[in-house]
Design an enzyme around this catalytic site. Structure first.
Site: not given
Length: 807
Positions: A579, A777
């Site tokens: 990302d 996460e």
């Protein structure tokens, strides 16, 4: 002659499409075999069940408090971090026939348990039952709660309410009867426990609108594709009733919430959606049974109780046999943690069906222009034909859909637990690779899946890639086959029966059911033969669409092997999986990306090994040559002596090639994908970077970006410093299998790093699980605190493998 050639072309196209459709159909049929038909949850819901069929019966649980009118705003249905549940997690889940989940909802003062059991007997996928029970969190102030369970039928078939209708409610038990082409004839029974208490807090003089001791109901005709909107349907029905009462000029006051928020107790003609409601106070229990007319023996409350007990014991024994954690010295709390995170990963497996949105209006060649990211292109998104996908999901509230980058990690753990279940999932993913070799990195199939995705992320582009981690799972499968003695062990066929010589025997042995493809090498090779053509297509697609330019920018290398992620923007390379990890700014067609070079090298080596196994000699030679060239160019192009690290490349203002170095996870790929020999000084530099507290080393795992980098913890700060478990797992895996065990100048340091990093990861993820009830996460490199999405039941669950040292 022209007509003849035209007919030949049309027949060729038709045959190609038929072959592809047959492959897709065969894959889906194999994955949807009857023994697994009812083993699927709807992972985006707190609890819901569906068969692995495109259109069929969908069920789900809804609840909300009824202490006051404002409680109606606290409806629970789809997993949502905004609900702020203290916990919701599967404690045990075998992936096929049994699961236990607990949910703790302080806001509504209720702790729930869902216990699922399936019986695979019969010809239509068997039967299932679920026991839903609850107790007040604060027993001194028992809450009043509205519980609802719904059943919605989509596609061909019918479903009808058997009980006589009564405006005051239905007597216990409630029964539905139905029939579909795939499920055959079936009954659904909802049983209210006689010990359940109902509200008695009704003011004197109130005229009851319903009998709260009964089960309330509502039947409605819902269009196909809308059953997933159950919460919305419920809210509309209750709001309509509320407004009618409020606007009634004859009403002197509002009835209590217990009566105000009850269903209408009516069934519309040709209803295909039924929802049932029970108001309870304090502790309660319901049993729900799906009974197939083709099953010789039906589940009931007694067999449910005994079955849950035996399956729970069986799960514990199988878990220890599979992972050996007690043998490794872990205590009860740590074993419970490992069981939970594995079960949550399996509980996140779902079946998805529907169209996706694809934009084919521009291609990889459009990104060969400078400032390609600033050029306006008129979007031309199109809905694809519907597709099916059986997959694990990273996060039930945040990412309840399939991700290609994540799925390879998921299947490492699922495959260790249940090899054949994992192969079903892999087969589904491989079937999505199209005739060009492309598979969308994010599978957003149907309106329900799209409802959880921001609009700007819904469109998929057929020149966008993603790390091919599925090959890691396939490689692990091959290792399991090779580690299994090739004895003549019986295996189950696609309807869950035991085949041995000429006899057919029934079996419920989970070890046999889950390991047929590793018990028979011929069957294993058949599986590889079926998926190999698609894997080969995908590899060729990578090489064709993600190529990178060498000569135009004055670079020198021994071959043409160089690669660049398409889909770049100034702030993101979403296609890389990393990302917002720092990349060359601004994006430029001259870029070469070290991580993509490594992934293509990993693909070449993996396919070389498969080709050798399948005796595809020409392919083997091609892969071997390409892999050798990739490793050579990795060193020629991407190693920076100045930075003592592997780096991306771009060009400066004078169009001269330059290194763009941001030490972090990007720098580790040559090691974690094992493209470096054990005695390479470059390996030594990577180990130094890993173990340096001013670079990647922290007490809680390896930082995603070096502490010394100017972009450390800046901007979006997603992959810019905090700890991600998937890459830490890859580091540990490469050290355990290779660099810490084979004699070299770096063996001792690699071994030290392995031991300390493994302990740091296990201790911190476990600590945060105990503190918060969730796995996360990512984790703070500074404090170890869990961050962002939770529960993140995807690759963070590989901690179970780290504990077991199963890489």
């Amino acid at each position: 002659m022209f007509i003849f050639y035209l007919i030949c072309i049309l027949l060729f196209v038709q045959n190609s499409l038929t072959e592809y459709n047959d492959y897709q159909k065969t894959s889906i049929m194999a994955a949807s075999n009857e023994s697994l038909l009812w083993g699927t949850y709807r992972p985006n819901l707190y609890f819901g069940v569906r068969p692995r069929l495109p259109e069929s019966l969908l069920t789900g649980l809804i609840w909300f408090g009824i202490e006051n009118i404002s409680s109606f705003d606290q409806i629970r249905h789809a997993c949502d971090q905004g609900d702020e549940l203290d916990e919701y997690s599967f404690k045990k889940h075998d992936g096929r026939n049994f699961a236990i989940q607990t949910l703790s909802d302080s806001e509504n003062n209720i702790k729930l348990k869902t216990e699922f059991l399936k019986n695979s007997e019969g010809g239509h996928g068997g039967e299932w039952a679920v026991r839903i029970s609850g107790t007040p969190i604060n027993e001194n102030e028992p809450s009043e709660t509205s519980f609802l369970y719904y059943f919605g039928l989509e596609g061909d078939g019918s479903i009808e309410l058997v009980n006589p209708l009564n405006k005051m409610g239905l007597d216990n038990p409630v029964e539905l009867e139905g029939e579909t082409p795939d499920l055959g004839q079936f009954s659904i029974i909802l049983k209210d426990d006689p010990n359940n208490k109902v509200s008695s807090n009704v003011p004197p003089g109130t005229s009851p609108l319903t009998d709260l001791s009964k089960i309330q109901y509502w039947g409605h005709l819902v269009p196909d594709g809308d059953v997933w909107r159950a919460r919305e349907l419920l809210q509309n029905q209750l709001i309509t009733k509320y407004q009618k009462i409020v606007n009634d000029p004859q009403a002197k006051s509002l009835p209590p919430p217990q009566y105000l928020f009850t269903l209408n107790n009516e069934v519309k003609k040709d209803s295909n959606f039924f929802i049932f409601q029970k108001m309870v106070k304090g502790s309660f229990q319901f049993d729900i049974f799906f009974q197939s007319k083709s099953s010789p023996i039906h589940l009931d409350s007694e067999s449910l109780t005994s079955g849950l007990k035996s399956k729970s014991q069986e799960f514990d024994q199988r878990f220890e046999k599979t992972f050996g954690l007690r043998e490794k010295g872990f205590d009860d709390g740590q074993i419970y943690f490992a069981q939970t995170i594995m079960s949550n990963l399996i509980g996140g497996i779902g079946y998805f069906y529907g169209s996706s949105i694809v934009d084919r209006s521009f291609t990889d060649s459009d990104e060969d222009e400078e400032e390609f990211w600033t050029k306006y292109r008129k979007a031309a998104p199109e809905l694809t034909p519907p597709k099916a996908l059986f997959t694990a999901t990273p996060s039930r509230p945040f990412f309840p859909r399939g991700f290609y980058w994540d799925e390879g990690f998921h299947q490492l753990l699922i495959g260790k637990w249940d090899n054949d279940l994992s192969l079903d999932i892999i087969r589904h993913w491989v079937s999505l690779i199209d005739n060009d070799g492309w598979v969308a990195r994010e599978q957003i199939l149907g309106e329900e899946a799209r409802s959880k995705v921001p609009e700007e992320f819904q469109i998929q582009y057929p020149h966008y890639a993603n790390p091919p981690t599925l090959l890691m799972a396939i490689k692990s499968f091959i290792l399991r086959v090779d580690n299994m003695d090739n004895k003549n062990i019986p295996y189950t066929d696609d309807i869950g029966e035991l085949i041995f010589s000429d006899h057919i025997l029934s079996t419920t042995d989970p070890t046999i059911i889950s390991s047929r493809y590793i018990s028979d090498k011929g069957l294993a090779n058949d599986f590889l033969k079926k998926i190999y053509p698609k894997l080969k297509l995908n590899y060729k697609w990578f090489r064709r669409t993600q190529w990178g330019e060498i000569k135009e920018w004055g670079r020198r290398a021994r071959s043409r092997e160089a690669y660049r992620w398409r889909g770049r923007t100034p702030g993101h390379t979403l296609t890389s999986g990393l990302d917002d990890y720092p990349r060359p700014t601004p994006p430029h067609p001259a870029e070469l990306h070290v991580d993509l070079m490594c992934w293509v090298g990993f693909m070449a080596r993996s396919l070389k090994e498969i080709a050798e196994r399948l005796e595809e000699e020409d392919d083997f030679d091609d892969y071997a040559k390409e892999y050798k060239n990739i490793v050579a160019n990795l060193n020629d192009l991407h190693w920076s002596e100045e930075h003592n690290a592997f780096c991306d490349l771009s060009v400066d203002e004078d169009e001269e090639s330059i290194f763009v170095c941001h030490k972090g996870y990007l720098s580790l790929l040559p090691m974690v994908l094992e493209l470096l020999p054990n005695d390479s000084p470059k390996l030594g530099a990577i180990l130094d970077m890993i173990y340096n507290p001013n670079e990647l080393w922290s007490k809680y795992g390896l930082r995603s970006l070096s502490k010394s980098d100017k972009f450390f913890h800046t901007g979006e700060d997603y992959w810019r410093g905090n700890v991600w478990i998937n890459v830490n797992y890859l580091v540990l895996s490469s050290l355990y299998k290779n660099y810490a065990v084979i004699e070299s100048p770096y063996k001792k340091k690699a071994k030290t790093i392995y031991k300390e990093l493994r302990n740091n990861i296990i201790e911190n993820v476990y600590k945060e699980f105990v503190r918060t009830g969730y796995v996360w996460e990512q984790y703070s490199e500074n404090t170890g605190a869990g961050l962002r999405s939770h529960p993140f039941t995807g690759w963070t669950s590989t901690v179970t493998l780290i504990m077991a040292e199963e890489y």
